[in-house]
Every structure is written in C-alpha cells, then in structure tokens.
Design an enzyme around this catalytic site. Structure first.
Site, mmCIF file in Angstrom:
data_model
loop_
_atom_site.group_PDB
_atom_site.id
_atom_site.type_symbol
_atom_site.label_atom_id
_atom_site.label_comp_id
_atom_site.label_asym_id
_atom_site.label_seq_id
_atom_site.Cartn_x
_atom_site.Cartn_y
_atom_site.Cartn_z
ATOM 1 N N TYR A 149 10.483 -1.323 -0.594
ATOM 2 C CA TYR A 149 9.247 -0.544 -0.578
ATOM 3 C C TYR A 149 8.550 -0.654 -1.939
ATOM 4 O O TYR A 149 7.337 -0.899 -2.010
ATOM 5 C CB TYR A 149 9.549 0.913 -0.250
ATOM 6 C CG TYR A 149 8.307 1.763 -0.118
ATOM 7 C CD1 TYR A 149 7.522 1.701 1.026
ATOM 8 C CD2 TYR A 149 7.916 2.629 -1.141
ATOM 9 C CE1 TYR A 149 6.382 2.481 1.159
ATOM 10 C CE2 TYR A 149 6.786 3.417 -1.020
ATOM 11 C CZ TYR A 149 6.021 3.334 0.121
ATOM 12 O OH TYR A 149 4.883 4.099 0.236
ATOM 13 N N LYS A 153 4.829 -2.401 -2.599
ATOM 14 C CA LYS A 153 3.710 -1.687 -3.213
ATOM 15 C C LYS A 153 3.321 -2.307 -4.554
ATOM 16 O O LYS A 153 2.144 -2.285 -4.941
ATOM 17 C CB LYS A 153 4.047 -0.204 -3.369
ATOM 18 C CG LYS A 153 4.154 0.535 -2.032
ATOM 19 C CD LYS A 153 2.866 0.446 -1.216
ATOM 20 C CE LYS A 153 2.897 1.315 0.015
ATOM 21 N NZ LYS A 153 1.637 1.277 0.781
#
Length: 244
Positions: A149, A153
């Site tokens: 994650y 990002k």
C-alpha cells in the site's frame, strides 16, 4: 470562499462509498454534473437515490479496456478525481504476488488509464482542467504491514508530479491529497480498537483522525479555480503527522 462548479462535468472514481461518495454529493451541491464511477452497482444505486442528478458508471478499474471504454462513453469530462483505491495489509515477508498486482492495478494503473482518457479529451477541447489523485500519508511514511500500500501510494505521488510537469503546459493541473486515517465507515471499523487507534493518534499533533468532510474540502479546493496556481503538490490532510 465561494466555489461553484456550474457548467463543469466531474468524474469521481470510487464514488460508491467513503470519501468518493461524499465528494460526489458535495460537487453536485456546488452545481457540477457529477459522473460517479464504481465497480459496485448497489452502491451507485443508493448514491443516485440520494441525489438523482448524479450520473453513474459501473466499471472495474482492473479491466483496462472495459473501464477505458466506460469513461470514453461519458466524455466530455472537465475535472477528474482519481479516488478509487484498495488496501491489502500484511507483513512484508508475507506479501504475495497477487497482492502486489491487485494494489498496483487499482491504485496506480487505474489512475493512469482514467487520466489518459480525460486529459486527452481536455486537450482536444482546449478548455483546461484539473485532476486530483487521492494519495495517503502512507506515500511518505512507513506504516507497519502496509508495504505494498505504501509503495502504491508512493507511486501515485511520483506519477502526479510527472503528470503535473507534462500536462501543465496544456493547462491541466494535477495534484494529490494525502490524508491520514479518515473516519469513513470502513475507517471507523478498521480503527475501532482503542489501542490500535491511539498508537496512530499519538503521532498526529492535532490528536485525532480526519473527518470525511475535511478531505473533501481539500479535494474541492484543488479542483477549483481558487487553486489556479497550484500544480504538482502533495497536500497532507493529516493533522501534522508528516511534519513530525
């Protein structure tokens, strides 16, 4: 600050729930023609029941060709919010290849695909526009069990800077918002354990998580002409988490 989106068509991905849903409702309130995209029809159905002015598109951003065609079918689009994202958490040593593929497909490739379609349309019409990519504080800070994650990002932030560089001369601004934990329905559930919540809140100088409206406010600002000289920034909505 008086903001109006009268006469503007805005595409919001991941609009079925959470930040995207509240954003779609807010933009419609401000006069925009809102096109809400989600892979889950039932979420879009309840959204359009709440505000029948909102148009809905069912598409899975993991399917490059199908989602591209779905977006092409709702052009023209003046403003784009790439909000759709997914999280799959596990310790780094347990990460599986399918975890990497899923997060990169939705969180990064989905932005590339939707933005290409919208940006080309804006350029053809020579009208200028704004794109906001919803990133996270996880793009700039290591969070336990968030390896992929965080990586996805981080990729969003880097992608946004290149988009801002290349699309700026075409009068298209591209920015990110980078929230901390946001108290959506899922956010409240995921951080309901007081001990887990306090471990994060203790690192936020304002001492609390973000409300959905606070993230929506930042996105609306970056979409609007009130931010007409803002391009290529990552705007934290994190109560100071990244400042510490």
């Amino acid at each position: 600050m008086n903001i109006s989106f009268e006469g503007k068509r805005v595409l919001v991905t991941g609009a079925g729930q959470g930040i995207g849903r509240d954003l779609a409702l807010r933009l419609a309130k401000y006069g925009a023609t809102v096109i809400a995209l989600s892979r889950t029809k039932k979420h879009l159905d309840t959204l359009t029941q709440e505000d029948p002015r909102i148009l809905s598109v069912v598409a899975d951003l993991r399917d490059w060709d199908a989602s591209r065609k779905a977006i092409e079918n709702v052009l023209p689009v003046d403003l784009l919010v790439n909000n759709a994202a997914i999280a799959s958490l596990s310790p780094f040593l347990d990460v599986k290849p399918e975890d990497v593929d899923l997060l990169m497909d939705v969180n990064v490739k989905g932005i590339v695909n939707a933005s290409q379609v919208v940006a080309k349309n804006i350029i053809e019409r020579k009208c200028g526009g704004s794109i906001v990519n919803v990133s996270s504080q996880a793009s700039q800070a290591a969070l336990k069990d968030h390896a992929i994650y965080c990586a996805s990002k981080g990729a969003v932030d880097a992608l946004t800077k290149v988009m801002a560089l290349e699309l700026g001369p075409r009068n298209i601004r591209v920015n990110t918002v980078n929230p901390t934990v946001v108290l959506t329905e899922m956010g409240r559930l995921g951080w309901s354990d007081p001990n887990k919540a306090q471990s994060m809140i203790s690192k936020i100088p304002l001492g609390r998580f973000a409300e959905v409206d606070e993230v929506v406010d930042a996105i609306v600002y970056l979409l609007s002409d009130k931010s007409s000289m803002v391009n290529g920034v990552a705007l934290p909505v994190d109560g100071g988490f990244l400042a510490t």
